[in-house]
Design an enzyme around this catalytic site. Structure first.
Site, short mmCIF file in Angstrom:
data_model
loop_
_atom_site.label_atom_id
_atom_site.label_comp_id
_atom_site.label_asym_id
_atom_site.label_seq_id
_atom_site.Cartn_x
_atom_site.Cartn_y
_atom_site.Cartn_z
N ASP A 133 0.87 -1.17 0.00
CA ASP A 133 0.00 0.00 0.00
C ASP A 133 0.92 1.23 0.00
O ASP A 133 2.10 1.13 0.34
CB ASP A 133 -0.88 -0.03 1.25
CG ASP A 133 -1.65 1.25 1.44
OD1 ASP A 133 -2.28 1.71 0.47
OD2 ASP A 133 -1.60 1.80 2.55
N ASP A 168 -7.02 -1.85 3.26
CA ASP A 168 -6.05 -2.90 2.97
C ASP A 168 -6.46 -4.25 3.58
O ASP A 168 -5.91 -5.29 3.21
CB ASP A 168 -4.66 -2.53 3.52
CG ASP A 168 -4.12 -1.26 2.91
OD1 ASP A 168 -4.23 -1.12 1.68
OD2 ASP A 168 -3.60 -0.40 3.65
#
Length: 749
Positions: free
Chosen positions: A445, A642
């Site tokens: 991420d 996420d």
């Protein structure tokens, strides 16, 4: 309703003990899963909530084992595995001290006899000495067999009563055979001398084998205490009391009396007793035991502090935010204990072998005994064949100890997980640690993982006819209800400007897109350009800046304002990415940000595979597609968006600076969100797996070579194995495995 619970187990002496307990509990109604670890003397039981210690002990106490509920232990330090191992070690040490003189006398007699036979300059043992030792050895052997070796006799008795055999059974049958053969030959030599060589006895074998086995178990227990040093160090960080400011007075209270919201005084050099936020003062805090970082971290008003860390030089007052079992330190301790007791997939093979190992060894021992009696006597005198049969029988039972096999994996896992914890790498279970060593692709991420995750508003532009304060009040009110890192930047900017917090109705958060809500009867949307377009805005006529994230505020028809938000790279990002490339890992950047911003960040850190404008479902699809092409996939992230990808990945890696849901979903958590620890984690997993393979190779090779040698298969070639050397070799094998695992403590990550 089922629940998982951990227990201590007393009375385990080998890997077979763990298998016996697992098989017994697995048959108990209400138990859906059980994992027993010999290495740290514990069990994790997935059970019906109505089942307890009494139910388990009813099954295992007749076999010599006892379950102890960790929650019933008053002192948390007493509840960890080191206490078990230390008590066992102290008892074994006492036995070894008593055994050493007896072993010395026996070895002296053996060495003298062997030297006289092969070395011409060695004189024959004087008759007075030989007679003295002839009468002394049975006395010493009796004490060794029935006092120090009592545990092995109990192992034989339980085998015949309950049909359960372990290492104690093997040692017990072997040494009892040697002892009683010697006793009967000595007691009835007048009647047996015509058939047997009654001058041959095995009292010395009984003494030395039990002595060596106890010495080996002592060295093993001593080494196992050291395997838990990391956990012991973490437990020692827990403060026992704290100075709490109540009603204007400072009072000293025990930790369990502290409440959330209490103001706690922490003087220079003092430990933080609970998690909290600095309310007054500023100082530098040593967080090395939790993060592995040697540099102290500056703390000012509003900063978070963790239980167990040390206040270096300033006077601080903190407000308690998490106490007792809810503190970060307690969470780490639980995580480490759970991971150290878990089993890696590679251990399944060793467990399968250990489960049938003892019965097979018993069969092999009797086969070797009767083989010498019936086949050997065809080529050798009966008394010689009998002597070789007894020697082989005892040697096979003694050398074929499953301990090395049972210790091979868990000791490496215990040390490896502890090493990780000391370096700020928290591993949830052994399976994750094993998988990480084989990871071929890592998906990162961006915000909070590659970047600091503390973005700030670089520019604010009001495109409406409303005044800036009103527009910022709308944005502040919406973003206050969001936990996205970018929302923090907007709320901080709005608060600094003096915007008002307004009531929001019908709030909705679209992951990876934005937020919306009704304020003063008007509906407003705040998020990415795609998000506001999907909610009524026809066009976003704004020039997008490089490496800056745009957040748009709209009323469902037009853009009212936008924010340019910037986020700095983490200082260790570039070097960490370079290190991972050297390990041969393919790297991907997946972000919900625009393509140009994502490409700019990727260029700065050196990631070539870039995926922009990714919603949570898109990240999941990316992981799914990579899993179809590659072996194992890891995902590193820190946000709610996420979590789905972290859950789908073979190994999920979360930043501890991220959201709770990301941390809970992940398999590995990196304290302080330091991504350089990803490279360290992979190195740790590779070192740990390599150590496990070394241990298993040694354990299998030792038995593959040792058992045939002990059984006398190589006697025609002039090679045989005395029970004395079998006992020494068996002890060495376990000590070698544990010592090899301890080397992990000193590796450089």
């Amino acid at each position: 309703m089922n629940t998982k619970k951990n227990y201590k187990i007393e009375g385990m002496h080998c890997a077979s003990c763990a298998n016996i307990i697992e098989r017994k509990l697995a048959k108990l109604s209400g138990v859906s899963g059980v994992s027993v670890s010999y290495a740290n003397a514990s069990a994790e039981v997935d059970k019906d909530e109505n089942l307890g210690v009494a139910d388990f002990n009813a099954l295992v106490e007749p076999l010599g084992y006892k379950f102890v509920d960790e929650d019933m232990v008053a002192n948390v330090e007493d509840s960890n595995m080191n206490h078990n191992h230390a008590s066992e070690r102290d008892q074994l040490r006492n036995n070894v001290i008593i055994s050493i003189p007896m072993i010395f006398v026996s070895l002296l007699m053996m060495a003298w006899d062997i030297s006289f036979e092969f070395l011409s300059f060695v004189p024959k043992m004087p008759m007075i000495v030989k007679d003295f030792l002839h009468h002394l050895l049975p006395v010493l052997a009796t004490y060794m067999m029935f006092v120090i070796g009592k545990v092995y006799i109990l192992g034989v008795w339980r085998f015949f009563k309950h049909g359960q055999a372990n290492m104690d059974t093997l040692i017990g049958i072997g040494t009892l055979t040697a002892f009683f053969y010697s006793f009967f030959v000595g007691a009835f030599d007048v009647y047996l001398s015509a058939y047997l060589d009654t001058s041959v006895s095995y009292f010395d074998v009984t003494i030395v084998v039990i002595g060596f086995v106890n010495l080996g178990k002592y060295l093993e227990a001593n080494a196992k205490v050291k395997t838990g040093d990391a956990l012991k160090s973490l437990i020692s960080l827990q403060a026992k009391s704290a100075i709490v400011r109540r009603n204007g007075k400072d009072v000293e209270l025990k930790i369990d009396q502290i409440l959330i919201g209490d103001l706690i005084v922490v003087k220079p050099g003092g430990k933080f007793p609970v998690d909290g936020v600095v309310s007054e003062g500023e100082s530098f805090v040593d967080e090395s035991m939790l993060t592995g970082e040697p540099m102290a971290v500056e703390k000012v008003v509003g900063d978070k502090v963790s239980a167990g860390t040390v206040n270096e030089d300033g006077f601080l007052i903190i407000k308690a935010t998490a106490v007792g079992d809810n503190s970060l330190l307690s969470h780490i301790i639980k995580l480490v204990k759970s991971a150290q007791g878990s089993k890696a997939p590679i251990q399944k093979m060793a467990d399968s072998v250990s489960a049938v190992f003892v019965p097979i060894v018993l069969v092999l021992a009797f086969v070797s005994l009767f083989g010498w009696l019936f086949l050997g006597s065809q080529y050798l005198p009966f008394d010689k064949a009998l002597a070789l049969g007894i020697t082989s029988f005892v040697s096979v039972l003694v050398i074929a100890c499953p301990c090395a096999l049972g210790l091979a994996t868990p000791t490496a896992i215990i040390v490896g997980v502890g090493k990780g914890a000391k370096n700020g790498i928290l591993v949830k279970n052994a399976e994750s640690l094993e998988k990480l060593s084989k990871v071929k692709d890592i998906v990162f991420d961006k915000t909070g993982t590659i970047t600091e995750g503390k973005p700030k508003v670089i520019e604010f532009k009001n495109l409406s006819k409303l005044n800036d304060k009103d527009v910022l009040s709308f944005a502040l009110s919406l973003e206050t209800m969001s936990e996205h890192p970018l929302a923090v930047a907007v709320t901080r900017y709005g608060n600094d400007f003096g915007a008002q917090l307004l009531k929001v109705d019908g709030f909705k958060n679209t992951k990876g897109g934005g937020v919306e809500g009704v304020i003063n009867e008007g509906k407003y949307f705040l998020g990415s350009d795609d998000y506001v377009k999907s909610n009524g805005v026809k066009d976003v006529d704004v020039k997008l800046g490089k490496n800056l994230t745009h957040i748009f505020l709209s009323d469902g028809e037009k853009v009212l304002a936008y924010f340019l938000v910037g986020d700095a790279l983490k200082k260790e990002a570039r070097s960490s990415i370079d290190g991972l490339k050297k390990l041969g890992v393919n790297l991907h950047l997946a972000t919900g940000d625009r393509e140009d911003a994502a490409l700019e960040i990727a260029k700065q850190v050196g990631i070539e595979n870039v995926h922009s404008r990714m919603l949570p479902a898109d990240k999941q699809d990316l992981v799914r597609s990579l899993k179809n092409k590659s072996d194992l996939i890891a995902v590193a992230g820190d946000g709610v968006n996420d979590a789905p990808a972290l859950a789908l990945a073979d190994v999920g890696i979360a930043m501890s600076t991220g959201t709770d849901v990301a941390i809970e979903t992940a398999d590995i958590t990196l304290l302080h969100g330091d991504i350089s620890k990803i490279e360290q984690s992979i190195k740790l997993s590779k070192f740990t797996l390599r150590t496990i393979k070394q241990n298993l190779f040694w354990a299998f090779a030792f038995n593959v070579i040792g058992i045939p040698l002990a059984a006398g298969f190589f006697y025609p070639l002039g090679l045989s194995l005395s029970p004395v050397f079998a006992g020494a070799a068996m002890a060495f094998s376990s000590v070698f495995v544990v010592s090899n695992s301890l080397r992990l403590k000193f590796i450089k990550l």
